[in-house]
Write a protein that holds these residues in place. Structure first.
Motif, short mmCIF file in Angstrom:
data_model
loop_
_atom_site.label_atom_id
_atom_site.label_comp_id
_atom_site.label_asym_id
_atom_site.label_seq_id
_atom_site.Cartn_x
_atom_site.Cartn_y
_atom_site.Cartn_z
N ASP A 26 -0.32 1.78 -16.26
CA ASP A 26 -0.54 3.14 -15.72
C ASP A 26 -1.60 3.52 -14.63
O ASP A 26 -1.97 4.65 -14.44
CB ASP A 26 -0.48 4.03 -16.95
N MET A 27 -1.73 2.46 -14.15
CA MET A 27 -2.88 2.69 -12.81
C MET A 27 -2.03 3.35 -11.70
O MET A 27 -0.95 3.12 -11.42
CB MET A 27 -3.32 1.14 -12.27
N THR A 28 -3.00 4.05 -11.10
CA THR A 28 -2.51 4.86 -9.88
C THR A 28 -2.34 3.78 -8.65
O THR A 28 -2.85 2.72 -8.60
CB THR A 28 -3.44 5.77 -9.56
N SER A 29 -1.43 4.17 -7.89
CA SER A 29 -1.19 3.36 -6.61
C SER A 29 -2.52 3.15 -5.99
O SER A 29 -2.58 2.02 -5.47
CB SER A 29 -0.31 3.97 -5.71
N ASP A 30 -3.57 3.94 -5.76
CA ASP A 30 -4.65 3.65 -5.24
C ASP A 30 -5.43 2.75 -5.85
O ASP A 30 -5.95 1.66 -5.24
CB ASP A 30 -5.49 4.90 -4.83
N ASP A 31 -5.59 2.68 -7.27
CA ASP A 31 -6.23 1.93 -8.12
C ASP A 31 -5.79 0.44 -7.84
O ASP A 31 -6.26 -0.59 -7.71
CB ASP A 31 -6.20 2.28 -9.44
N THR A 86 -13.15 -2.38 -11.86
CA THR A 86 -12.12 -1.39 -11.56
C THR A 86 -11.21 -1.28 -12.68
O THR A 86 -10.82 0.09 -12.88
CB THR A 86 -11.17 -1.86 -10.33
N VAL A 122 -10.51 2.45 -14.66
CA VAL A 122 -9.35 3.02 -14.73
C VAL A 122 -8.95 3.41 -16.45
O VAL A 122 -8.35 4.35 -16.72
CB VAL A 122 -8.12 2.03 -14.26
N CYS A 135 0.97 -1.35 0.02
CA CYS A 135 -0.02 0.07 -0.07
C CYS A 135 1.06 1.35 -0.05
O CYS A 135 2.12 1.07 0.15
CB CYS A 135 -0.84 0.06 1.14
N ASP A 136 0.28 2.39 -0.14
CA ASP A 136 1.05 3.56 -0.28
C ASP A 136 1.60 3.76 1.28
O ASP A 136 0.97 3.53 2.15
CB ASP A 136 -0.14 4.76 -0.63
N LYS A 150 -10.99 6.27 -17.46
CA LYS A 150 -10.42 7.40 -16.96
C LYS A 150 -9.08 7.84 -17.80
O LYS A 150 -9.19 8.93 -18.17
CB LYS A 150 -10.43 7.15 -15.70
N GLU A 151 -8.05 6.77 -17.75
CA GLU A 151 -6.76 7.27 -18.07
C GLU A 151 -6.55 6.87 -19.57
O GLU A 151 -5.51 7.11 -19.95
CB GLU A 151 -5.65 6.68 -17.31
#
Length: 94
Positions: A76-81, A58, A62, A13-14, A65-66
């Motif tokens: 290229d998924m964000t860390s939260d995703d 999910t 994503v 996780c972050d 969105k991106e």
């Protein structure tokens, strides 16, 4: 007497989220393991309570969105995703 076998679960996780979680549980006099075990049991008892999207939903969100190419949907998924996706995948295998 039979002994319960122990298992370990490792998550990524972050760093900020991990630090905030650690501080929150310590301030309340708990351990991270205890809180995670309680959350796991609560999820088992009430799986619909969190209303989580599936991995496919999910990834689709994503990608939309991106505008990620379908060839590399996770690149290229964000860390939260990625964290949300990893949690969902782990929950299916617990």
């Amino acid at each position: 007497m039979s002994k319960h076998q122990q298992a370990s679960i490792h998550i990524r996780c972050d760093e900020k989220l991990a630090n905030e979680f650690k501080q929150a549980v310590e301030q309340n006099g708990y351990t991270k393991s205890l809180v995670i075990r309680e959350l796991m049991q609560e999820y088992i008892d009430n799986p619909k309570k969190l209303n989580l999207a599936s991995e496919q939903e999910t990834i689709k969100q994503v990608m939309e969105k991106e505008e990620i190419e379908k060839i590399e949907p996770l690149k290229d998924m964000t860390s939260d995703d990625l964290l949300k996706l990893a949690i969902r995948m782990a929950q299916k295998h617990i």
